[in-house]
Write a protein that holds these residues in place. Structure first.
Motif, short mmCIF file in Angstrom:
data_model
loop_
_atom_site.label_atom_id
_atom_site.label_comp_id
_atom_site.label_asym_id
_atom_site.label_seq_id
_atom_site.Cartn_x
_atom_site.Cartn_y
_atom_site.Cartn_z
N GLY B 105 0.82 -1.21 0.00
CA GLY B 105 0.00 0.00 0.00
C GLY B 105 0.85 1.25 0.00
O GLY B 105 2.05 1.21 -0.28
N LYS B 110 0.59 2.97 -5.93
CA LYS B 110 -0.11 3.70 -7.00
C LYS B 110 0.80 3.86 -8.20
O LYS B 110 0.37 3.72 -9.35
N SER B 166 -7.91 2.43 -16.12
CA SER B 166 -7.23 1.78 -14.99
C SER B 166 -5.99 2.56 -14.58
O SER B 166 -5.61 2.57 -13.41
N VAL B 169 -7.46 5.34 -12.47
CA VAL B 169 -7.97 4.79 -11.20
C VAL B 169 -6.81 4.41 -10.28
O VAL B 169 -6.89 4.63 -9.06
N SER B 170 -5.73 3.88 -10.85
CA SER B 170 -4.62 3.41 -10.00
C SER B 170 -3.98 4.56 -9.23
O SER B 170 -3.35 4.33 -8.20
N PHE B 172 -5.63 6.64 -7.64
CA PHE B 172 -6.45 6.82 -6.45
C PHE B 172 -6.49 5.54 -5.61
O PHE B 172 -6.32 5.57 -4.41
N ASN B 173 -6.72 4.40 -6.28
CA ASN B 173 -6.82 3.15 -5.54
C ASN B 173 -6.28 2.02 -6.41
O ASN B 173 -6.91 1.61 -7.38
N ALA B 174 -5.11 1.50 -6.02
CA ALA B 174 -4.42 0.51 -6.85
C ALA B 174 -5.20 -0.79 -6.93
O ALA B 174 -5.25 -1.44 -7.98
N THR B 175 -5.82 -1.20 -5.82
CA THR B 175 -6.53 -2.48 -5.79
C THR B 175 -7.70 -2.47 -6.75
O THR B 175 -7.97 -3.45 -7.46
N ILE B 176 -8.44 -1.33 -6.77
CA ILE B 176 -9.59 -1.25 -7.68
C ILE B 176 -9.12 -1.30 -9.13
O ILE B 176 -9.75 -1.93 -9.99
#
Lengths: 206, 206, 206, 206
Positions: B105, B110, B166, B169-170, B172-176
């Motif tokens: 994390g 990111k 993606s 998005v990564s 902001f939130n890598a998992t999503i």
């Protein structure tokens, strides 16, 4: 879509995976003990290399025979083939792990051999799926397994059963599981029952 | 220049890249903690391996269909293909980096996932360029996308859009972002709309 | 001996060498500094990867055109081709060494870039030898370079001259030698003079 | 079963093994001594790379000629070929070990060179087995070695004798064993006696 690129890509993956197996065999340079002692300490690496090499070799031979009997290469077949290759690619990893833990014993070697069996099982299930798929509809061109396909099914799908057994056995005794897989590989190598009608090919057509 | 060596070289690169993916999965030898704990700590390595394997697998399947429809292999096409392969070869690196940072994390993950998306985006742009190039002049031989080529364009070029999303998005939130790429890969695997008219080949001609 | 296995083996070596290039790009795991700083510190690794990738790509394209024009594959040709591949296989090593020393400067970077140039020079001499060999006797089948083969010779053999120059330049300024090789690679990519008569192939014959 | 996939898989393994040879050549980054000193210290790595490269190259050329003369690819042939490849895959390991111990001398270098010879011997025995197998029954299609196959046998099987000698010599003097293998490789490269009737192929049929 034609069969040739499916074969070329699969052969590439088989060839790279089988060659990467040997990357796990290394010795330390001078100053780390006598070389023959080092080689002896790596005896399980050589044994695991030998076994995994022939397991990949056998699946490659069978892949040959099976793909050759397929008339129609559709997207489902391509993805079933990818599942097979997904596990083939993992074999160098599971082999290296098994080779590292086999000399040590203890609970970890059971996990390592269970994983070693599980990767072969995944490969075998991928292979069996391709076989079952070819029995549906118009996928076959050679009337190879059409009427009495049980012997071929036993042959092609039987591997999965062996790896389920070796998976269970490895939870009790990792060495016996290793020997079990080796004996089955040996059987596949020495048995001479042709899996396909061996028709001499005519070289000019190739 | 004929298509066969273009296919052979590309298949070789795809095969090596997809097999090198698994080199990133390693465990420490005995004495570094229980093996199952080590495997669990590598869960993101397995997940990233699985995802990258199928992303390469999907692009290989699509590459097949696309190259098969091309009549004339010229130098421009060869270099567009090299751009595609340039990014395919980077996938083991971007996969290993993403797998290392996903469990941690923080801001670095990111960056790692943005790079993971960016490499796929580059691959996808390379692929789209080949597709667009085949729509010009006499490059196509099969009248595959001639009249209503928008569905095919959407299919082949759509991947780039996904990886742009993606990438954003990564940040902001890598998992999503990871899950997003996985869902799109899953969609490509399960959907059965044929990308090409599936004509059964006649085996003797092969 | 037919051309197809010569092509298949060469394509395999080209494909593996071009994919191994990216093995030199690695970052440390979490706890070794911010990821974007690490990536920035590896900027020369990315630059050297990019350059070597396209140098191999260009030689592969030219290898294509050249081998296609050969009628008779004899043992001499096979061993000249091995000399070419001998240096292709060394490219990942010379690239990694150049990338490690380019950020540092000093006398070592000159040695590293001289070696980088020397490996390309060896590859280029191997390639030129194949070209010169095809001009002798009955080795050619396509009357490609028969009458006025000087433009082709300049094109195919010219690379050696470039690498001699970059070898000498690297002894004075490694960065300029790197830029020189990059500019020549760029020229080969963008120029559109066909090296062979571009005849549209007839797909069914393939 | 046709010859083409046997060739494709073997070519893949040969290509990967020959390319992995160079992975053993590495230098340390900046701060580990002058680069030219490092390169000089690795002179045995370069020499061993060069020798193993051409040994694999020669066996690949001979494999070509031999497989081309085979009419019937049966399961026995596939497994004999696997034995050949089993040792080819080990060459990068035996080469790296020989290169590490050759500069040191002492008893360990004899073990290293004995292993280096033994791996080549295993490869040579695998190759000879294929040759002997093709002399039985209907395996040959080209009447290549039919009547007076002793020259071909001497040529193909002679390698095993050389490696037996170099194995024994390496137990006394590793350097002389290395030079012996190098001289034989050189002989195979420069001699021009055709191993097969060199018929010019007709390119359109390919």
């Amino acid at each position: 879509m034609d069969r040739s690129r499916l074969e070329a890509f699969s052969d590439g993956v088989f060839a790279v995976a089988i060659t990467l197996l040997a990357l796990n065999i290394t010795v330390e340079g001078p100053g780390h003990g006598r070389l023959q002692h080092q080689l002896w300490e790596h005896r399980w690496s050589f044994a695991a290399y030998l076994l995994s090499f022939f397991v990949i070799g056998i699946i490659w031979v069978n892949h040959h025979v099976l793909i050759k009997s397929i008339a129609l290469v559709d997207r489902t077949l391509l993805f079933l083939n990818l599942v097979l290759l997904l596990f083939v690619v993992l074999i160098p990893f599971s082999t290296a792990t098994a080779a590292e833990y086999l000399p040590v014993g203890g609970p970890d070697v059971k996990v390592a051999m269970a994983m070693y069996s599980a990767v072969f099982l995944g490969m075998s299930i991928g292979f069996s799926s391709i076989f079952e798929w070819t029995l549906h509809g118009d996928h076959r061109t050679v009337p190879l397994y059409s009427e009495a396909h049980w012997p071929a099914r036993l042959r092609f799908v039987g591997g999965s059963g062996v790896y389920v057994v070796s998976f269970v056995v490895s939870l009790f005794n990792a060495t016996i599981a290793f020997i079990l897989i080796a004996l089955v590989a040996l059987y596949y190598i020495v048995e001479r029952t042709p899996a396909s009608p061996a028709a001499p090919e005519s070289p000019p057509d190739q």
